[in-house]
Design a protein around this motif. Structure first.
Motif, PDB file in Angstrom:
ATOM      1  N   LEU A 168      10.079  10.673  17.128  1.00 37.92           N
ATOM      2  CA  LEU A 168       8.871  10.680  16.299  1.00 37.92           C
ATOM      3  C   LEU A 168       9.177  11.169  14.889  1.00 37.92           C
ATOM      4  CD1 LEU A 168       5.718  10.502  16.077  1.00 37.92           C
ATOM      5  CD2 LEU A 168       5.677  12.883  16.838  1.00 37.92           C
ATOM      6  N   ASP A 169      10.026  12.189  14.783  1.00 42.55           N
ATOM      7  CA  ASP A 169      10.340  12.772  13.474  1.00 42.55           C
ATOM      8  C   ASP A 169      11.538  12.115  12.806  1.00 42.55           C
ATOM      9  OD1 ASP A 169       8.244  14.516  13.676  1.00 42.55           O
ATOM     10  OD2 ASP A 169       9.440  16.173  14.479  1.00 42.55           O
ATOM     11  N   ALA A 170      12.036  11.045  13.387  1.00 51.18           N
ATOM     12  CA  ALA A 170      13.180  10.362  12.779  1.00 51.18           C
ATOM     13  C   ALA A 170      12.770   9.550  11.554  1.00 51.18           C
ATOM     14  CB  ALA A 170      13.852   9.441  13.805  1.00 51.18           C
ATOM     15  N   HIS A 171      11.506   9.124  11.509  1.00 50.27           N
ATOM     16  CA  HIS A 171      11.064   8.293  10.386  1.00 50.27           C
ATOM     17  C   HIS A 171       9.557   8.419  10.229  1.00 50.27           C
ATOM     18  CE1 HIS A 171       9.848   4.460   8.362  1.00 50.27           C
ATOM     19  NE2 HIS A 171      10.874   4.786   7.611  1.00 50.27           N
ATOM     20  N   ARG A 172       9.086   8.285   9.004  1.00 51.39           N
ATOM     21  CA  ARG A 172       7.651   8.311   8.757  1.00 51.39           C
ATOM     22  C   ARG A 172       7.341   7.481   7.523  1.00 51.39           C
ATOM     23  NH1 ARG A 172       4.469  12.075  11.070  1.00 51.39           N
ATOM     24  NH2 ARG A 172       6.073  11.782  12.678  1.00 51.39           N
ATOM     25  N   VAL A 173       6.294   6.666   7.617  1.00 56.12           N
ATOM     26  CA  VAL A 173       5.780   5.913   6.467  1.00 56.12           C
ATOM     27  C   VAL A 173       4.711   6.771   5.804  1.00 56.12           C
ATOM     28  CG1 VAL A 173       4.528   3.865   5.708  1.00 56.12           C
ATOM     29  CG2 VAL A 173       6.264   3.665   7.499  1.00 56.12           C
ATOM     30  N   LEU A 174       4.900   7.054   4.510  1.00 59.99           N
ATOM     31  CA  LEU A 174       3.988   7.916   3.764  1.00 59.99           C
ATOM     32  C   LEU A 174       3.318   7.119   2.653  1.00 59.99           C
ATOM     33  CD1 LEU A 174       6.235  11.098   3.360  1.00 59.99           C
ATOM     34  CD2 LEU A 174       4.576  10.597   5.167  1.00 59.99           C
ATOM     35  N   CYS A 175       1.999   7.197   2.581  1.00 59.78           N
ATOM     36  CA  CYS A 175       1.223   6.449   1.588  1.00 59.78           C
ATOM     37  C   CYS A 175       0.401   7.411   0.733  1.00 59.78           C
ATOM     38  CB  CYS A 175       0.272   5.469   2.280  1.00 59.78           C
ATOM     39  SG  CYS A 175       1.078   4.310   3.414  1.00 59.78           S
ATOM     40  N   ALA A 176       0.190   7.022  -0.512  1.00 58.14           N
ATOM     41  CA  ALA A 176      -0.640   7.837  -1.400  1.00 58.14           C
ATOM     42  C   ALA A 176      -2.115   7.697  -1.046  1.00 58.14           C
ATOM     43  CB  ALA A 176      -0.408   7.426  -2.855  1.00 58.14           C
ATOM     44  N   HIS A 177      -2.516   6.495  -0.616  1.00 55.10           N
ATOM     45  CA  HIS A 177      -3.926   6.212  -0.334  1.00 55.10           C
ATOM     46  C   HIS A 177      -4.174   6.149   1.166  1.00 55.10           C
ATOM     47  CE1 HIS A 177      -5.222   5.109  -4.465  1.00 55.10           C
ATOM     48  NE2 HIS A 177      -3.951   4.783  -4.609  1.00 55.10           N
ATOM     49  N   ARG A 178      -5.421   6.319   1.531  1.00 51.87           N
ATOM     50  CA  ARG A 178      -5.811   6.165   2.929  1.00 51.87           C
ATOM     51  C   ARG A 178      -6.222   4.732   3.225  1.00 51.87           C
ATOM     52  NH1 ARG A 178      -8.989   9.981   2.998  1.00 51.87           N
ATOM     53  NH2 ARG A 178      -7.692  11.532   4.038  1.00 51.87           N
ATOM     54  N   ASP A 179      -6.957   4.114   2.293  1.00 53.81           N
ATOM     55  CA  ASP A 179      -7.516   2.778   2.521  1.00 53.81           C
ATOM     56  C   ASP A 179      -6.771   1.726   1.706  1.00 53.81           C
ATOM     57  OD1 ASP A 179      -9.527   3.931   4.140  1.00 53.81           O
ATOM     58  OD2 ASP A 179     -10.732   4.392   2.366  1.00 53.81           O
ATOM     59  N   GLY A 180      -7.039   0.478   2.046  1.00 56.11           N
ATOM     60  CA  GLY A 180      -6.478  -0.630   1.284  1.00 56.11           C
ATOM     61  C   GLY A 180      -5.126  -1.085   1.808  1.00 56.11           C
ATOM     62  N   SER A 181      -4.661  -2.210   1.268  1.00 58.54           N
ATOM     63  CA  SER A 181      -3.417  -2.814   1.756  1.00 58.54           C
ATOM     64  C   SER A 181      -2.199  -1.948   1.458  1.00 58.54           C
ATOM     65  CB  SER A 181      -3.240  -4.201   1.128  1.00 58.54           C
ATOM     66  OG  SER A 181      -3.210  -4.112  -0.287  1.00 58.54           O
ATOM     67  N   TRP A 182      -2.291  -1.088   0.417  1.00 60.88           N
ATOM     68  CA  TRP A 182      -1.170  -0.212   0.081  1.00 60.88           C
ATOM     69  C   TRP A 182      -1.346   1.190   0.643  1.00 60.88           C
ATOM     70  CZ3 TRP A 182       3.131  -2.282  -1.712  1.00 60.88           C
ATOM     71  CH2 TRP A 182       3.046  -3.536  -2.309  1.00 60.88           C
ATOM     72  N   GLY A 183      -2.401   1.373   1.419  1.00 59.04           N
ATOM     73  CA  GLY A 183      -2.673   2.689   1.987  1.00 59.04           C
ATOM     74  C   GLY A 183      -2.312   2.753   3.454  1.00 59.04           C
ATOM     75  N   VAL A 184      -2.730   3.841   4.092  1.00 55.79           N
ATOM     76  CA  VAL A 184      -2.425   4.051   5.508  1.00 55.79           C
ATOM     77  C   VAL A 184      -3.001   2.920   6.354  1.00 55.79           C
ATOM     78  CG1 VAL A 184      -2.894   5.559   7.479  1.00 55.79           C
ATOM     79  CG2 VAL A 184      -2.252   6.542   5.271  1.00 55.79           C
ATOM     80  N   GLN A 185      -4.192   2.467   5.995  1.00 54.56           N
ATOM     81  CA  GLN A 185      -4.839   1.412   6.776  1.00 54.56           C
ATOM     82  C   GLN A 185      -4.004   0.134   6.787  1.00 54.56           C
ATOM     83  OE1 GLN A 185      -8.409  -0.590   5.143  1.00 54.56           O
ATOM     84  NE2 GLN A 185      -9.469   0.134   6.970  1.00 54.56           N
ATOM     85  N   GLY A 186      -3.625  -0.335   5.602  1.00 50.57           N
ATOM     86  CA  GLY A 186      -2.870  -1.574   5.514  1.00 50.57           C
ATOM     87  C   GLY A 186      -1.475  -1.459   6.106  1.00 50.57           C
ATOM     88  N   TRP A 187      -0.807  -0.348   5.850  1.00 52.58           N
ATOM     89  CA  TRP A 187       0.554  -0.202   6.353  1.00 52.58           C
ATOM     90  C   TRP A 187       0.583   0.079   7.848  1.00 52.58           C
ATOM     91  CZ3 TRP A 187       5.731  -0.514   5.087  1.00 52.58           C
ATOM     92  CH2 TRP A 187       5.990  -1.121   3.856  1.00 52.58           C
ATOM     93  N   SER A 188      -0.463   0.660   8.392  1.00 50.16           N
ATOM     94  CA  SER A 188      -0.527   0.817   9.843  1.00 50.16           C
ATOM     95  C   SER A 188      -0.544  -0.538  10.525  1.00 50.16           C
ATOM     96  CB  SER A 188      -1.770   1.623  10.240  1.00 50.16           C
ATOM     97  OG  SER A 188      -1.652   2.962   9.831  1.00 50.16           O
ATOM     98  N   ARG A 189      -1.324  -1.458   9.981  1.00 46.15           N
ATOM     99  CA  ARG A 189      -1.370  -2.809  10.548  1.00 46.15           C
ATOM    100  C   ARG A 189      -0.007  -3.496  10.434  1.00 46.15           C
ATOM    101  NH1 ARG A 189      -6.402  -4.260  11.833  1.00 46.15           N
ATOM    102  NH2 ARG A 189      -8.127  -3.095  10.901  1.00 46.15           N
ATOM    103  N   ARG A 190       0.645  -3.309   9.313  1.00 47.25           N
ATOM    104  CA  ARG A 190       1.961  -3.913   9.117  1.00 47.25           C
ATOM    105  C   ARG A 190       2.967  -3.369  10.142  1.00 47.25           C
ATOM    106  NH1 ARG A 190       4.441  -5.846   4.061  1.00 47.25           N
ATOM    107  NH2 ARG A 190       2.577  -5.067   3.006  1.00 47.25           N
ATOM    108  N   VAL A 191       2.950  -2.054  10.322  1.00 50.86           N
ATOM    109  CA  VAL A 191       3.881  -1.432  11.272  1.00 50.86           C
ATOM    110  C   VAL A 191       3.593  -1.903  12.692  1.00 50.86           C
ATOM    111  CG1 VAL A 191       4.536   0.776  12.322  1.00 50.86           C
ATOM    112  CG2 VAL A 191       4.364   0.577   9.840  1.00 50.86           C
ATOM    113  N   VAL A 192       2.325  -1.968  13.065  1.00 48.37           N
ATOM    114  CA  VAL A 192       1.962  -2.446  14.400  1.00 48.37           C
ATOM    115  C   VAL A 192       2.465  -3.867  14.617  1.00 48.37           C
ATOM    116  CG1 VAL A 192       0.006  -3.164  15.819  1.00 48.37           C
ATOM    117  CG2 VAL A 192       0.001  -0.921  14.745  1.00 48.37           C
TER     118      VAL A 192
END
Length: 639
Positions: A450-474
């Protein structure tokens, strides 16, 4: 950084607001209306300003109202005051639109000095604003924040007037017992911090990630406990529940620290519930001989003033943190202010025997004698990550871009959003390792993965935020799992990316989870991350707290979400082997030097920054700009 350098940060230009915009204010006229329509001010700024003007009981001129609204805005943006001489920089991109309606600093000062908002009115004692002069120019406060700053200034100055009555020989003996004999010719700042803690009522231990701040605190507590004969009462606290739990785990794991200490939040230490007066304060002091505050960079001005008001004059206060990290989400940047603070008086001489132990060759010896010790040697990472972090702190955008684009620097790299093969490989390895360890029920391996890697975003929403990148990772994890013939990806879990996680038979071993609220029943805190593993015929969620692994049944976790990406703010206090830092598009208000520094320094071994060189350079140049009067003495212009 001076208040003159930290004027309220300029916002980015947006389209003019319409009357239907919730941030518009229909009752505004003249300059206030223009500033609100353009986006410089929000409706909340104008509502508060008009309310203050009505409470004064006398007419308040338009220019004074503009000043009051800008002071309210300054607090909204994290400052404790408005740096009046830098007002023009607030409007920045809108200068051509609003300049005719924006008073010059001299005009603002004249209008405010004569205004009932500052001088008071004949109808009553209300004076909601304070105008003060400082080495950085005139500062305009809402009175609440001026009182808090003044309390901190007065408390620190009073604590600097004397030193604890200690035996220098006993201090030297205790430090040698804890740290071992001093090495001739070497400068050990951790030893220096322990010595200064013994002879100072207030000590700031600053330093970047991995510089040994918590280790130093544990050693300081051991030294003070020895000097007190083993009966020293110690209060450990941090701004958040997660930070307090991490502090407790770190100190408990250190054999040198007193065994009886227990870390809590600052609010718990003070007996401070939301909307109420703290149990401990000026009339009811905390019972501790030593109070340690970890992660002080996250402490707001309000919390710091409450804390200093509650400690006894003979209580040692030790403030610990990284002044370059993100500041409190509320007003103030207390730790950075205290590190840069000019007390206005010379520090008291050190006791004989202690002064000679503080190396004369220190470049910041004067600051050390004032009780500010900045640890330098990092142990978490080195090489390229340390170089990039240092260049970010200096604000050297050209050096940062040159470093991250240098093919010989393998620890940090800049990748285009169109070339994500390396990031995808990291994510796939991350998901596969968690899935494998989770299926085997191997909790240590699952948490290591779990701690080997993490995607970190400045924003929570939007395609460049946690929301968009969570979908990409999934999607990446699902495709990789299908390609390998294992069917549905374990990381998909029982919810959509970014949605609320629900424990159910469809949850899979290897699913990463993020806690989003404090829960004392389960001792989990906002920002904790865990992973689902198989345990016999059922599932468990495991968390790591220091060297301890905690196991909970999934149904006991109410406030969790799937963890495929997280905000940089939430990552504070964490460390990972590698991180992928996703930069938002150019023009984001959130993209600052402090945010970038915090993200890069979460990594032990490798950092990938997703974005363009121009956006990266802009982030390095943009600071979190918080005006404050704590860094130098101030004088009230009108009482």
């Amino acid at each position: 950084m001076s208040a003159a350098e930290t004027a309220d940060r300029p916002a980015d230009p947006r389209p003019a607001r319409t009357v239907n915009d919730a941030r518009s204010f229909a009752g505004a006229e003249g300059a206030l209306a223009t500033l609100c329509r353009s986006g410089v001010l929000d409706a909340a700024d104008l509502h508060i300003t008009q309310r203050l003007a009505r409470l004064c009981g006398e007419p308040v001129g338009e220019v004074a109202q503009v000043g009051a609204a800008l002071a309210v805005r300054a607090v909204r943006y994290g400052s404790t005051c408005l740096a009046v001489s830098r007002v023009a920089e607030i409007v920045g991109p809108w200068a051509e639109t609003v300049s005719p309606d924006l008073p010059a600093p001299e005009e603002l000062i004249r209008a405010l000095t004569d205004s009932a908002l500052v001088r008071g009115a004949g109808t009553g004692p209300l004076r909601p604003l304070v105008l003060a002069s400082s080495a950085d120019g005139p500062l305009l406060y809402l009175r609440k924040y001026f009182r808090q700053e003044q309390l901190i200034r007065e408390a620190l100055m009073a604590r600097e007037q004397t030193r604890p009555d200690v035996d220098p020989a006993a201090v030297t003996e205790a430090v040698d017992d804890v740290f071992g004999p001093a090495e001739a010719g070497s400068v050990d700042l951790q030893r220096v911090a322990a010595q200064m803690a013994a002879v100072s009522w207030t000590l700031v231990v600053a330093g970047g990630p991995g510089t040994g701040k918590t280790y130093t605190v544990a050693r300081i507590l051991s030294v003070l406990d020895r000097l007190g004969g083993g009966s020293v009462r110690i209060g450990l606290c941090a701004p958040t529940g997660r930070a307090a739990a991490q502090l407790q785990a770190a100190v408990s794991a250190d054999a040198a620290a007193p065994a009886s200490v227990h870390a809590v939040t600052v609010h718990s230490l003070l007996g401070w519930r939301p909307g109420s007066t703290p149990r401990y304060g000026r009339g009811n002091k905390l019972p501790y001989d030593v109070v340690v505050v970890d992660e002080t960079s996250m402490l707001s001005m309000t919390a710091m003033s409450r804390l200093l008001d509650a400690v006894r004059p003979d209580t040692r206060v030790i403030l610990v943190g990284d002044p370059h990290q993100l500041a409190s989400v509320e007003a103030g940047a207390v730790l950075a202010d205290l590190v840069d603070r000019e007390a206005g008086i010379a520090p008291l001489p050190l006791p004989e025997g202690i002064g000679s132990a503080v190396p004369a060759g220190l470049t910041d010896r004067d600051r050390v004698e004032r009780g500010v010790v900045t640890l330098q040697r990092g142990h978490r990472f080195g090489g390229g990550i340390a170089e990039v972090a240092g260049a970010i702190n200096r604000g050297d955008a050209d050096a940062v871009v040159a470093l991250v684009t240098d093919p010989d620097l393998t620890e940090v790299s800049l990748v285009s959003p169109d070339e994500l093969d390396g990031v995808r490989a990291d994510v796939a390895a991350w998901g596969a390792a968690m899935s494998s360890a989770g299926a085997l029920g191997d909790a240590p391996a699952a948490l290591d993965a779990l701690d080997a890697h993490r995607v970190l975003c400045a924003h929570r929403d939007g395609s460049w935020g946690v929301q968009g990148w969570s979908r990409r990772v999934v999607d990446w994890l699902a495709e990789g799992d299908t390609d390998s013939g294992h069917g549905r990806s374990p990381a998909m879990g029982s919810s959509s990316p970014g949605g609320v996680w629900a424990a159910s038979p469809t949850a899979h071993p290897g699913e990463p989870l993020l806690v989003t609220a404090n829960d004392r029943q389960t001792a989990t805190f906002n920002g904790d991350s865990g992973v689902v593993i198989r345990s016999g015929n059922t599932l468990e969620v495991v968390f790591r707290r220091g060297t301890e692994i905690r196991r909970l049944h999934p149904t006991r976790l109410a406030d969790v979400v799937p963890l495929y990406a997280m905000t940089i703010h939430r990552s504070q206090g964490s460390q990972f082997d590698g991180v992928t830092v996703v930069l938002p598009p150019e023009g984001s208000e959130l993209l600052t030097r402090e945010l970038l520094y915090t993200a890069v320094t979460r990594a032990r071994r490798h950092v990938r920054i997703v974005g363009s060189a121009d956006v990266l350079a802009a982030a390095v140049r943009r600071r979190v700009q918080r005006a404050s009067g704590l860094r130098s003495p101030v004088a009230v212009t009108t009482a």
